[in-house]
Structures are given as structure tokens and as C-alpha cells.
Scaffold this active site. Sequence first.
Site, short mmCIF file in Angstrom:
data_model
loop_
_atom_site.label_atom_id
_atom_site.label_comp_id
_atom_site.label_asym_id
_atom_site.label_seq_id
_atom_site.Cartn_x
_atom_site.Cartn_y
_atom_site.Cartn_z
N GLY A 258 -12.99 16.68 1.61
CA GLY A 258 -13.95 16.52 2.77
C GLY A 258 -13.41 15.86 4.09
N ALA B 197 -16.93 18.23 -5.89
CA ALA B 197 -16.31 19.01 -6.89
C ALA B 197 -15.04 19.64 -6.20
CB ALA B 197 -17.19 20.14 -7.25
N TYR C 46 -13.11 27.26 -12.91
CA TYR C 46 -14.22 26.72 -12.06
C TYR C 46 -15.71 27.03 -12.48
CZ TYR C 46 -17.14 26.40 -7.92
OH TYR C 46 -18.22 26.36 -7.06
N GLY D 268 -9.44 38.46 -11.51
CA GLY D 268 -10.67 37.65 -11.77
C GLY D 268 -11.68 38.23 -10.94
#
Length: 330
Positions: free
Chosen positions: A36, A75, A141, A284
Amino acid sequence: MKIIVVGGAGYIGSHAVKQLIENGDEVIVIDSLETGHRESVPQNIPFYQVDIRNKEALKAVFEKETVDGVIHFAANSLVGESMTNPLKYYNNNVTGTETLLEVLIETGVKNIVFSSTAATYGEVTEMPILESTPTSPTNTYGETKLAIEKMLKWTHKAHDLNYVCLRYFNVAGADASGTIGEAHTTETHLIPLILQVPLGQRPHITVFGTDYPTKDGTCIRDYIHITDLVNAHILALQYLMNGGESNIFNLGSNTGYSVLEMIEAARAVTGHPIPMEIGERRAGDPALLIASSEKAKKVLGWTPQYTDIKYIIASAWKWHQSHPNGYKGE
Ligand code: UDP
């Protein structure tokens, strides 16, 4: 409302903080600042630089601040990294949230809105995706976010803690002010990468695969504007405070755009030719992801307003143009 925003200095968290403040709510931010940006949160609100795995420090904040609820964004969220370093994701996302839930129970906080993801679904053949569509993540994830959803379900059964999980589709754009936006050290998302071309930061955009079973062969995604997304969080918290039952909602715009359509829209917005190259498929990546958000509309009364893809890109463009290096130098 008095709310603690956990992970409030990230891309989505900082937009939620801004919206809550504008609504007149009292906001407290907790963020480790691992990914962040302190600059994305106003200086005049309480800010605690705390990692959610640090129970002692976390509990000290909740003992000091009595709140109506928590919105939890903290996260690690890079799909590729989650495949090469899965335990980092279990540790920060799952263990961190487990610590947070212990603190919420011990300090009597009753409502949590949790940032989940469409990655909980994995490869889905039937569109649009409903909340009842089976979940089978194809990456770590998504698996950690699903594990947290289940942890919330069982914790809710045992304790007086109510939750809403919001499964995001492709979050994009920036606040209309252009003062906050997406600023990842490692950028993997399509819109910021496309916009790096007109910014002169990359020569072209690479299209990851043109042999998908879609109308133009490129992947189709459901893009949702950040402002609509954060509004759903605020509605979800109000819903819980009004006694709404613990629940899961999809958040998308119910419309799909292909990678080629996104590049075309970005050309129109920026007036730049944005050269592209065709590359290999990215491991993916499902061909098609489109949400049904009918449940959120019906139960939460949520109405997305910024569904025009050109508006979404234009809002991101405004941010990136004025902050070509993110928050660096502010
Ligand atoms: N994509 C692309 N080139 C890029 C980055 C992304 O073609 O440089 C494609 C990616 O394969 C996917 C879509 O753009 O189909 C959106 O990717 P993003 O990483 O933004 O979000 P995701 O859908 O993976 O959560």
C-alpha cells in the site's frame, strides 16, 4: 458509521476510504504498507501501520477504537506470484485473516465485509457466473480467498460475527478526482499495462493469446469501475448493520469485453495508436468470465453507474497521466 478499513492504503482500500469519508463516515485505516501507499490515505484520519499477522498490535488498535464494522482488503493479490510462492499467500491471506478474526471476536466487532474474488470460481463454462456456480480455483490466490470465505462461514456459525464476501470480477478505473488510482510495483493488469504505451513506458501491449473460443479469439472479462465496487462495500456494511444475514455476492457489470476491444477503447480514449503484439496464452487464464450481479442488485440495492468501458479507461487514464510513476515523488 465508524469503520476500520484494513488494507486501506491499497488500490481498492484507498478508494473505499475516500468514499466513506465523503459520505460522512468515521474511518480508521490499518495497513502494513507492504504494497500500500501512505500517500493514498488522507493525513488527517487515524492511520496504523500494522501487519494483520501481528496480533498484539492489531488488538491494540481494536481495543482503542470501537467500531461498527470492518472492511477487510489486506491481502497479497498477484495470481502469478501466488503460483510460485503459495505459502506467502497462505501466510498473509489465510493466517493474517485468521488473526484478524480472532481479534474481532475478542474485541466484540460484529460485522465484516471481505474482499473476495471471481478467482474462487476457476474455469467455468456456463455464463453468467452466479454465486451458486461451483467454486474450483485454478490458482493459489483464489484458493486462499475461498479458504477465507469458508473460515468466515464457520466462524459465523460459532460466534457473533456476521460477514459479507464480495467476489470481484475485473476491477478497473480510478476515482473521478484523479488523485488516487492503481499503483502496483509489479503491474500485471490489462488496463494499466495498455496505458503504459501512450505514457511512453512500454513500446506495445502484448495480447496473451488469440486462439480462445471467443468472438475475436482473445479473452473476455467483466470490468467493474472502482467507484461502483466500493459503493457495494458500503451497502454491504449497512446491510449487515441492519441485521442482514451473512452472504456472498458477485460484483461485476454483467458485460464482457475482449482484450482487443479493450485496446480499441483505449486507443479511442487516449488518441494514441497503441501498437500491439500477439503473444502466448498466459497460464491459468480462463477464456470467459462474466458475472451475474443480480443478487447484489436485489439484496443490497446496488446499481453500478459507471459501466461504459470508455469511461472506465478514461478515469484510469486521468490518474496515470497525472501520476505516471504512481505515488512516487508525492
Ligand atoms: N492480458 C493481456 N495482456 C497483458 C495483460 C493482460 O492480454 O499484458 C489479458 C489477460 O490474459 C486477461 C485479461 O487481459 O485475459 C485481463 O487480465 P488482468 O490481468 O487485467 O485480469 P485477470 O482477468 O487476470 O484478473
